[in-house]
Design an enzyme around this catalytic site. Structure first.
Site, PDB file in Angstrom:
ATOM      1  CB  SER A 196      -7.754 -11.517  15.040  1.00 51.88           C
ATOM      2  OG  SER A 196      -8.199 -10.228  15.402  1.00 51.88           O
ATOM      3  CG  ASN A 197      -9.202  -7.597  11.609  1.00 48.63           C
ATOM      4  OD1 ASN A 197      -8.840  -6.548  12.107  1.00 48.63           O
ATOM      5  ND2 ASN A 197     -10.449  -8.060  11.741  1.00 48.63           N
ATOM      6  CD  GLU A 198      -1.755  -6.956  10.629  1.00 46.06           C
ATOM      7  OE1 GLU A 198      -1.510  -6.263  11.638  1.00 46.06           O
ATOM      8  OE2 GLU A 198      -1.000  -7.823  10.194  1.00 46.06           O
ATOM      9  CB  SER A 199      -8.626  -3.566  13.273  1.00 44.06           C
ATOM     10  OG  SER A 199      -9.160  -2.498  14.018  1.00 44.06           O
ATOM     11  CB  ALA A 209     -11.434  -4.536  11.293  1.00 43.02           C
TER      12      ALA A 209
END
Lengths: 216, 216
Positions: free
Chosen positions: B27-30, B94
């Site tokens: 996943s990512n930091e969004s 994101a």
């Protein structure tokens, strides 16, 4: 009512995030709820609690020392330091087993060919600290999350990591309020539990802190 | 005060999660904050808003239709359906560029050798929907997150995906309340912005919905 004042307890919680680049990471479904339940219950009964946690959406529990970390290596460092004079360590964090072998300093660009991510093993926090201890303290408890052969896999994990108590549950427990689990301890038959995480926290703490005198 | 009643708007928000197995994901930091700011601002001004969002810790914004999804392919399907009669689509999610080429049905066991994860490209939601549109609607806006060559990379993205508006910002924007950004639109000079995400939301919506009449 049990009184655990002067018992020093370290609890790890939440997932860890293992970054590929500044924005992307590998993580898991852990919410931190089990660690929070343990920390809050132990604090209510008078214990001095340090909570070492990966990213979660919960605010700091009151009266508890909270150390927020991102990845497994930072969690190991913080937990080791906090565990130095502790009576017990409970590993409720879902520490990522692996991390990308390389972290890019800039965001990886979308290319025509998708990348291949080579992973390397993260340190096992409980196994590492258990190997480092000299004597019976800190007592160490961990969780075993298994999709199959729950009891056998959890008992194997307890033996390999040299733990005092293991709570075995299925991946369905991640993120949920209620849970089903099996408590495993040396010299006792496995104990099956079904209920909410606060009651499970109470059961784990009672078993783990049993017989520790405040001057230990 | 602008009134965007009867304007139908679809907004994507948050990260997506791309699972390797039942518990692990990429996943990512969004945080979803930008998408929430857009949805709340548009709703306040009378627009009919559908918010298609990946996992975030925010409660549903009031008066907005919220569709919660996990991965990029599900987000594409939900956004396509919602966009069918929309005046505008804003891609504030994101979306993970890649997903593991295979998802294990059981939790991957920790082995002596760490696994290698082969990734495959996810569909690009805005590029796909922009290619499918016949006529000027829905107008399409996207975000370009770039660690370097911000303006040039964002303009290239706008051209390749055939978007009407692009907001370029740096990875520092992820998860934060304030942000710095550059608004890019065809036939206009780039517009530099610095401030909180609610004000940026207002600016994006004003530009994107400008000149759309309610009977369009």
């Amino acid at each position: 009512v049990r009184d655990w004042s002067r018992r020093r307890l370290v609890i790890t919680a939440g997932p860890t995030r293992e970054h590929l680049d500044p924005v992307r990471y590998l993580s898991n479904e852990s919410s931190g709820r089990m660690g929070w339940a343990l920390a809050e219950t132990a604090h209510k009964r008078g214990a001095r609690v340090t909570l070492v946690t990966g990213p979660t959406s919960f605010p700091d529990p009151k009266g508890v020392t909270v150390i927020r970390v991102v990845n497994a290596r930072d969690m190991l460092a913080a937990t080791r330091k906090a565990a130095h004079h502790a009576h017990a360590v409970i590993g409720a964090a879902a520490v990522a087993d692996w991390r990308p072998h390389r972290v890019s300093r800039t965001k990886l660009k979308k290319r025509s060919t998708a990348p291949v991510i080579r992973l390397v093993a993260n340190p096992d926090i409980l196994a590492t600290l258990s190997k480092e201890r000299r004597g019976p303290f800190p007592r160490m408890a961990g969780f075993a999350l298994e999709s199959n052969n729950l009891l056998a896999n959890a008992q194997e994990k307890m033996r390999l990591k040299n733990l005092d108590l293991v709570v075995a549950n299925s991946p369905r427990a991640l993120g949920s309020v209620r849970t089903r689990a099996i408590l495993i301890q040396t010299g006792r038959p496995p104990h099956r539990f079904s209920g909410d995480k606060k009651r499970l926290a109470d059961l784990i703490l009672s078993n783990l802190l049993e017989g520790i005198r405040s001057h230990d």
